[in-house]
Motif scaffolding. Structure first.
Motif, PDB file in Angstrom:
ATOM      1  N   UNK A  80       0.857  -1.177   0.000  1.00  0.00           N
ATOM      2  CA  UNK A  80       0.000   0.000   0.000  1.00  0.00           C
ATOM      3  C   UNK A  80       0.898   1.233   0.000  1.00  0.00           C
ATOM      4  N   UNK A  81       0.355   2.368  -0.441  1.00  0.00           N
ATOM      5  CA  UNK A  81       1.189   3.560  -0.572  1.00  0.00           C
ATOM      6  C   UNK A  81       0.593   4.735   0.189  1.00  0.00           C
ATOM      7  N   UNK A  82       1.324   5.849   0.182  1.00  0.00           N
ATOM      8  CA  UNK A  82       0.851   7.052   0.859  1.00  0.00           C
ATOM      9  C   UNK A  82      -0.393   7.625   0.195  1.00  0.00           C
ATOM     10  N   UNK A  83      -0.681   7.201  -1.045  1.00  0.00           N
ATOM     11  CA  UNK A  83      -1.877   7.687  -1.745  1.00  0.00           C
ATOM     12  C   UNK A  83      -3.057   6.712  -1.663  1.00  0.00           C
ATOM     13  N   UNK A  84      -2.949   5.683  -0.806  1.00  0.00           N
ATOM     14  CA  UNK A  84      -4.052   4.726  -0.612  1.00  0.00           C
ATOM     15  C   UNK A  84      -5.332   5.437  -0.186  1.00  0.00           C
ATOM     16  N   UNK A  85      -5.209   6.341   0.780  1.00  0.00           N
ATOM     17  CA  UNK A  85      -6.384   7.073   1.253  1.00  0.00           C
ATOM     18  C   UNK A  85      -6.958   7.987   0.193  1.00  0.00           C
ATOM     19  N   UNK A  86      -6.094   8.562  -0.644  1.00  0.00           N
ATOM     20  CA  UNK A  86      -6.561   9.418  -1.739  1.00  0.00           C
ATOM     21  C   UNK A  86      -7.399   8.627  -2.725  1.00  0.00           C
ATOM     22  N   UNK A  87      -6.939   7.440  -3.064  1.00  0.00           N
ATOM     23  CA  UNK A  87      -7.688   6.610  -4.014  1.00  0.00           C
ATOM     24  C   UNK A  87      -9.041   6.195  -3.430  1.00  0.00           C
ATOM     25  N   UNK A  88      -9.072   5.968  -2.120  1.00  0.00           N
ATOM     26  CA  UNK A  88     -10.341   5.633  -1.480  1.00  0.00           C
ATOM     27  C   UNK A  88     -11.329   6.791  -1.615  1.00  0.00           C
TER      28      UNK A  88
END
Length: 342
Positions: free
Chosen positions: A276-284
């Protein structure tokens, strides 16, 4: 299955918190259990239950504690959210699954080996006819340095073969600066600089056990200190398709992120992160809940159709949270806390 019990390890990381917050938004009935080494990490307080565990480098102690938690909490799925734990879970995945029946969402050792070594990443891309920036090892390829500089020009990127973010990453503007920066160093790569004019991109892909891509979305990102601080979702399907092709050869399992820039309009991947990456929450936030997708496809066996991200821009801003001091004290004393029924 009426309820899915999920363990998120390394829950205090940026993407550990993102995975937990993504799952709390899910329509699935979930009990979330979090682990970390520090009682003052948010993931432990967002999940339904939190456990303090030894660091993963204390392998024997860590293994026994994780098995105890998985068995005691009847865990169905494990998400690994700390880069320090990836190698452990990748190496012990089959053993843990056989001993507990839980699914461990982590990439296999072969994929980890390619992705965690930037030189092997470049070799993989080259051998499979994908675009890649010119790269040599240092000091192993010192004899090729003059030829490399002649072909790549300046600036030149200097970074460790193994590492994450912007740690020990440098940009040399001249031969003198380059030689000064690499003097006495080992385990580095020198890489062709890819222009910033067209931006930098990250494509997040989640793949099932059969290698089938379950979700894929590309974001154009703005970085600060190696971290995505804002991102834009737009018509990047041609870039997403390119990364799907790479994933089709690499065959990751679970989450994988491809970092690239454009050169003459074509994507040149320079890094693959098998997690998972630092942009996981962004994609959500844009409609792609990777953790939920994996649970639906792998645990529940649902047919997951590809989803398109909502077009828009995300701006990251850090936020402060208040948690009961008593809960921190309990974690310090008992290494366990219950935050809410689950």
């Amino acid at each position: 299955m009426n309820n899915i019990n999920v363990l998120v390890t390394g829950s205090g990381s940026l993407y550990g918190v993102a995975v937990i917050k993504s799952l709390l938004k899910s329509a699935l009935k979930l009990k979330l259990v979090a682990t970390d080494t520090d009682p003052r990490t948010l993931g432990l307080h967002f999940a339904h239950r939190g456990y303090i565990v030894p660091p993963a480098f204390q392998e024997g102690l860590y293994y026994e504690k994780i098995l105890d938690i998985i068995r005691g909490e009847k865990i169905n799925a494990v998400f690994v959210a700390s880069s320090h734990e990836l190698a452990f879970f990748s190496g012990h995945k089959e053993e843990i699954e056989a001993a507990t029946g839980a699914w461990v969402f982590v990439n296999p050792p072969g994929v980890m080996n390619i992705c965690c070594d930037k030189w092997l990443t470049i070799k993989f891309l080259k051998e499979n006819n994908f675009n890649f920036p010119g790269t040599i090892r240092y000091p192993e390829d010192r004899a090729l340095l003059e030829k490399f500089i002649r072909e790549a020009g300046f600036p030149v990127i200097i970074k460790p073969r193994r590492g994450a973010g912007s740690e020990d990453l440098y940009k040399a503007a001249s031969p003198q600066e380059l030689l000064s920066l690499v003097k006495g160093r080992e385990g580095f790569v020198l890489q062709q600089y890819l222009p910033e004019a067209d931006g930098e991109y990250t494509t997040g892909i989640c793949a099932g056990a059969d290698g089938r891509v379950l979700s894929a979305v590309t974001l154009k990102r703005i970085l600060r200190d190696g971290m995505t601080m804002s991102a834009e979702a737009d018509d990047y399907e041609h870039l997403t398709d390119y990364c799907r092709q790479v994933a089709g050869v690499l065959k990751p399992y679970g989450p994988c992120n491809f970092q690239f820039r454009l050169l003459e309009g074509r994507p040149y991947i320079f890094e693959i992160n098998p997690r998972f990456s630092s942009s996981t929450g962004m994609r959500c936030l844009l409609g792609i809940n990777e953790a939920e997708i994996l649970l639906r496809a792998e645990i529940l066996g649902e047919a997951v159709s590809p989803r398109k991200a909502v077009k828009g821009s995300i701006i990251r801003q850090y936020k402060d949270y208040i948690v009961p001091t008593g809960r921190i004290r309990q974690l310090e004393k008992e290494s366990f806390c219950v935050n809410r029924p689950g």
